[in-house]
Scaffold this motif. Structure first.
Motif, PDB file in Angstrom:
ATOM      1  N   ILE A 374       0.836  -1.202   0.000  1.00 27.54           N
ATOM      2  CA  ILE A 374       0.000   0.000   0.000  1.00 27.54           C
ATOM      3  C   ILE A 374       0.874   1.256   0.000  1.00 27.54           C
ATOM      4  O   ILE A 374       0.638   2.207  -0.755  1.00 27.54           O
ATOM      5  CB  ILE A 374      -0.943   0.012   1.218  1.00 27.54           C
ATOM      6  CG1 ILE A 374      -1.919  -1.158   1.140  1.00 27.54           C
ATOM      7  CG2 ILE A 374      -1.700   1.333   1.305  1.00 27.54           C
ATOM      8  CD1 ILE A 374      -2.855  -1.114  -0.023  1.00 27.54           C
ATOM      9  N   ALA A 375       1.903   1.268   0.863  1.00 27.24           N
ATOM     10  CA  ALA A 375       2.799   2.434   0.932  1.00 27.24           C
ATOM     11  C   ALA A 375       3.488   2.653  -0.406  1.00 27.24           C
ATOM     12  O   ALA A 375       3.626   3.788  -0.875  1.00 27.24           O
ATOM     13  CB  ALA A 375       3.829   2.236   2.045  1.00 27.24           C
ATOM     14  N   ALA A 376       3.927   1.572  -1.044  1.00 30.74           N
ATOM     15  CA  ALA A 376       4.602   1.686  -2.337  1.00 30.74           C
ATOM     16  C   ALA A 376       3.644   2.170  -3.416  1.00 30.74           C
ATOM     17  O   ALA A 376       4.000   2.971  -4.284  1.00 30.74           O
ATOM     18  CB  ALA A 376       5.204   0.337  -2.731  1.00 30.74           C
ATOM     19  N   LEU A 377       2.398   1.700  -3.356  1.00 30.17           N
ATOM     20  CA  LEU A 377       1.396   2.105  -4.335  1.00 30.17           C
ATOM     21  C   LEU A 377       1.139   3.608  -4.257  1.00 30.17           C
ATOM     22  O   LEU A 377       1.096   4.309  -5.274  1.00 30.17           O
ATOM     23  CB  LEU A 377       0.106   1.321  -4.098  1.00 30.17           C
ATOM     24  CG  LEU A 377      -1.059   1.517  -5.064  1.00 30.17           C
ATOM     25  CD1 LEU A 377      -1.838   0.213  -5.209  1.00 30.17           C
ATOM     26  CD2 LEU A 377      -1.991   2.613  -4.568  1.00 30.17           C
ATOM     27  N   VAL A 378       0.970   4.123  -3.045  1.00 26.11           N
ATOM     28  CA  VAL A 378       0.749   5.564  -2.857  1.00 26.11           C
ATOM     29  C   VAL A 378       1.986   6.342  -3.283  1.00 26.11           C
ATOM     30  O   VAL A 378       1.898   7.377  -3.940  1.00 26.11           O
ATOM     31  CB  VAL A 378       0.388   5.878  -1.390  1.00 26.11           C
ATOM     32  CG1 VAL A 378       0.312   7.386  -1.178  1.00 26.11           C
ATOM     33  CG2 VAL A 378      -0.942   5.228  -1.031  1.00 26.11           C
ATOM     34  N   ALA A 379       3.158   5.838  -2.901  1.00 19.90           N
ATOM     35  CA  ALA A 379       4.406   6.532  -3.253  1.00 19.90           C
ATOM     36  C   ALA A 379       4.586   6.587  -4.759  1.00 19.90           C
ATOM     37  O   ALA A 379       4.993   7.605  -5.313  1.00 19.90           O
ATOM     38  CB  ALA A 379       5.598   5.819  -2.614  1.00 19.90           C
ATOM     39  N   GLY A 380       4.255   5.486  -5.435  1.00 21.44           N
ATOM     40  CA  GLY A 380       4.382   5.470  -6.886  1.00 21.44           C
ATOM     41  C   GLY A 380       3.470   6.468  -7.556  1.00 21.44           C
ATOM     42  O   GLY A 380       3.788   7.036  -8.603  1.00 21.44           O
ATOM     43  N   SER A 381       2.316   6.722  -6.936  1.00 23.97           N
ATOM     44  CA  SER A 381       1.379   7.697  -7.494  1.00 23.97           C
ATOM     45  C   SER A 381       1.847   9.121  -7.277  1.00 23.97           C
ATOM     46  O   SER A 381       1.466  10.029  -8.002  1.00 23.97           O
ATOM     47  CB  SER A 381      -0.005   7.509  -6.844  1.00 23.97           C
ATOM     48  OG  SER A 381      -0.513   6.228  -7.107  1.00 23.97           O
ATOM     49  N   GLU A 382       2.716   9.310  -6.236  1.00 17.91           N
ATOM     50  CA  GLU A 382       3.197  10.655  -5.933  1.00 17.91           C
ATOM     51  C   GLU A 382       4.264  11.118  -6.911  1.00 17.91           C
ATOM     52  O   GLU A 382       4.468  12.293  -7.125  1.00 17.91           O
ATOM     53  CB  GLU A 382       3.792  10.689  -4.514  1.00 17.91           C
ATOM     54  CG  GLU A 382       2.774  10.508  -3.408  1.00 17.91           C
ATOM     55  CD  GLU A 382       3.445  10.368  -2.057  1.00 17.91           C
ATOM     56  OE1 GLU A 382       4.685  10.271  -2.027  1.00 17.91           O
ATOM     57  OE2 GLU A 382       2.749  10.350  -1.036  1.00 17.91           O
TER      58      GLU A 382
END
Length: 522
Positions: A374-382
């Motif tokens: 989840i953290a990586a998914l949000v970070a990738g969107s940033e």
């Protein structure tokens, strides 16, 4: 017990790392996380270096609510003016003025006498003090400066109004015993009618940055300066996470504490790794992947009986959590939002629909979605690349003659689909050749690495690339994240090429090093 402040210079000294180029959006996001981590002051940049650096400092200054924001300035009035203009909206503005003082810098770089150096310090610290209540002064290359002259330098800066005195080990030359002695000597001999706080700024050329920093604290330093993950020029700076945890674990020895929120350490470290494109070594102290792993049978037996036998730092202390309530393909929007909040991940309401769609797409491919996913998914969107050019899809096919064809679809800044096709000896080479054809610029791939976000065969892949703009010799790092390693490779290489395109368009200013100093006022 004395309180030690933490100044983070990841956005200034950390960005001096070859290949690291934070966008303004990334810098603001990092600053927000640093504030959440408990950093007392952020050295947001070198406002005089470029319009981009000025704007970044300005936006960070307007964003911080509890953390001070500092700008770096050479002993040049125009640099100080730039700091003042960039920091006008800061709630707690600070200015950091410096000049080199060691014999080798005086003779070969500045070509100035001791008397001229003292006069410059007096003039420019006083000038900065006329704009700022808080002024920091640094004698660059302090640890190779004669101790008696260093005292003169520091006393001159204090008399001119400096409130913080930073003693930089600019080239990582000193040892803990020597460094501690310098602080002890200055603290005992500098006279002032106002409060003066001394701070270390250590580089890691001889691998002693953390030890030197802790020696300075033991000798009475009241503020620490460094970067997250120890990024920076050459061998890097002291890693602030190491100092913060050392102060906590060995509070009995150092008799010092800090306001660092240790449970945010891993989140902070991961963010810097993603945005800088620099992976965290597995054996890195405090935040490395193996920091809480035990291979030896003797160690495993001890930890099973009592973790304290071989773990002086608990994983939970720095934010390493045991995964709980994993999400899956049947999880709804509400559960997803609650997980984002539980993990302390920031998101805009307008981004939520896209994030949830990415989560559902990942859940279709992966049985259990972990907190790290989840953290990586949000970070990738940033992460936005410099030109608004994005990867959409690709198809790879192999041929009997051994060649591979990559069919890559990209979206340009106008959201128009563009298809490029190229061949290569392998899948990644074919993809990169297609991206090169799209950008039509001279780029050399220096490094390519793959890291798994979590364990297991269904882990998301994070690809890190380093490229060189052959026309300028500039180096850029970039990353890409996807369940498919080939797609992650395409995303990373597209982002790296976008940085090169931005530089070629003149939108990325030259990094102004602290070592650059004009012989006369600009």
């Amino acid at each position: 017990m004395h309180k030690v402040e933490f100044l983070d210079t990841t956005l200034r000294d950390g960005e001096q790392t070859p290949g690291v180029n934070f966008s303004i959006k990334e810098k603001v996001a990092i600053a927000k996380q640093l504030e959440k981590w408990g950093i007392s002051s952020i050295e947001a940049g070198f406002p005089a270096a470029s319009p981009d650096s000025f704007e970044a400092v300005k936006q960070i200054a307007a964003t911080m609510t509890t953390t001070a924001v500092s700008g770096l300035a050479r002993s040049v009035k125009s640099d100080i003016d730039a700091c003042y203009a960039a920091l006008k909206d800061a709630k707690f503005p600070q200015c950091h003025v410096f000049i080199a003082t060691s014999p080798i810098h005086r003779e070969y770089k500045l070509k100035k006498s001791k008397e001229e150096i003292l006069a410059i310090i007096r003039e420019h610290v006083s000038y900065a003090r006329s704009f700022f209540d808080v002024v920091e002064f640094s004698p660059e290359d302090a640890t190779r400066t004669e101790l008696d002259f260093l005292l003169q330098v520091v006393q001159t800066a204090v008399d001119a109004g400096a409130t913080y005195i930073n003693i930089p080990d600019t080239v990582g030359f000193t040892t803990p015993r020597e460094y501690g002695h310098i602080f002890d000597y200055l603290i005992k001999n500098v006279r002032s009618s106002h409060r003066v706080i001394f701070s270390p700024h250590c580089h890691d050329d001889l691998g002693m940055a953390t030890a030197n920093t802790l020696a300075a604290i033991k000798a009475g330093a009241g503020r620490v300066e460094g970067t997250v993950n120890g990024i920076g020029e050459r061998a890097g700076n002291v890693a602030l996470e190491e100092v913060a945890v050392a102060l906590k674990i060995r509070e009995d020895y150092f008799q010092a504490s800090s306001a660092i929120v240790l449970k945010e350490t891993l989140n902070t470290s991961d963010m810097i790794s993603r945005y800088s494109g620099i992976p965290i070594p597995k054996n890195k102290a405090v935040v490395g992947g193996n920091a809480f792993s035990h291979e030896s049978g003797i160690h495993q037996d001890g930890v099973l009986k009592n973790p304290l036998t071989y773990e002086i730092i608990t994983p939970e202390l720095v934010g390493v959590k045991k995964n709980s309530l994993p999400l899956g393909k049947l999880s709804g929007r509400h559960a997803f939002v609650e997980k984002l909040k539980d993990l302390g991940l920031e998101f805009e309401e307008a981004e939520l629909q896209a994030l949830f769609a990415k989560f559902k797409a990942l859940a279709d491919k992966k049985h259990d979605i972990t907190d790290a996913d989840i953290a990586a998914l949000v970070a990738g969107s940033e992460i936005d690349n410099a030109e608004g050019i994005h990867f959409k899809d690709l198809k790879v096919s192999s041929h009997l003659d051994g060649t591979i064809t990559a069919d890559v679809i990209l979206l340009n800044g106008a959201a128009e689909e563009i298809q490029v096709i190229a061949n290569g000896k392998g899948s990644v080479e074919a993809i990169f050749n297609a991206v090169d054809k799209f950008f039509n610029q001279t780029v050399k791939l220096l490094s390519y690495s793959i890291d798994a976000v979590t364990d297991g065969i269904d882990a998301q892949a994070r690809v890190l690339v380093t490229v060189e703009n052959v026309d300028t010799n500039s180096i850029f790092n970039a990353s890409g994240l996807d369940f498919d390693v080939l797609k992650a490779s395409a995303i990373a290489y597209i982002n790296a090429n976008a940085f090169v395109q931005k530089e070629n368009a003149g939108e990325i200013g030259e990094k102004l090093s602290e070592h650059d100093y004009p012989n006369k006022e600009e």
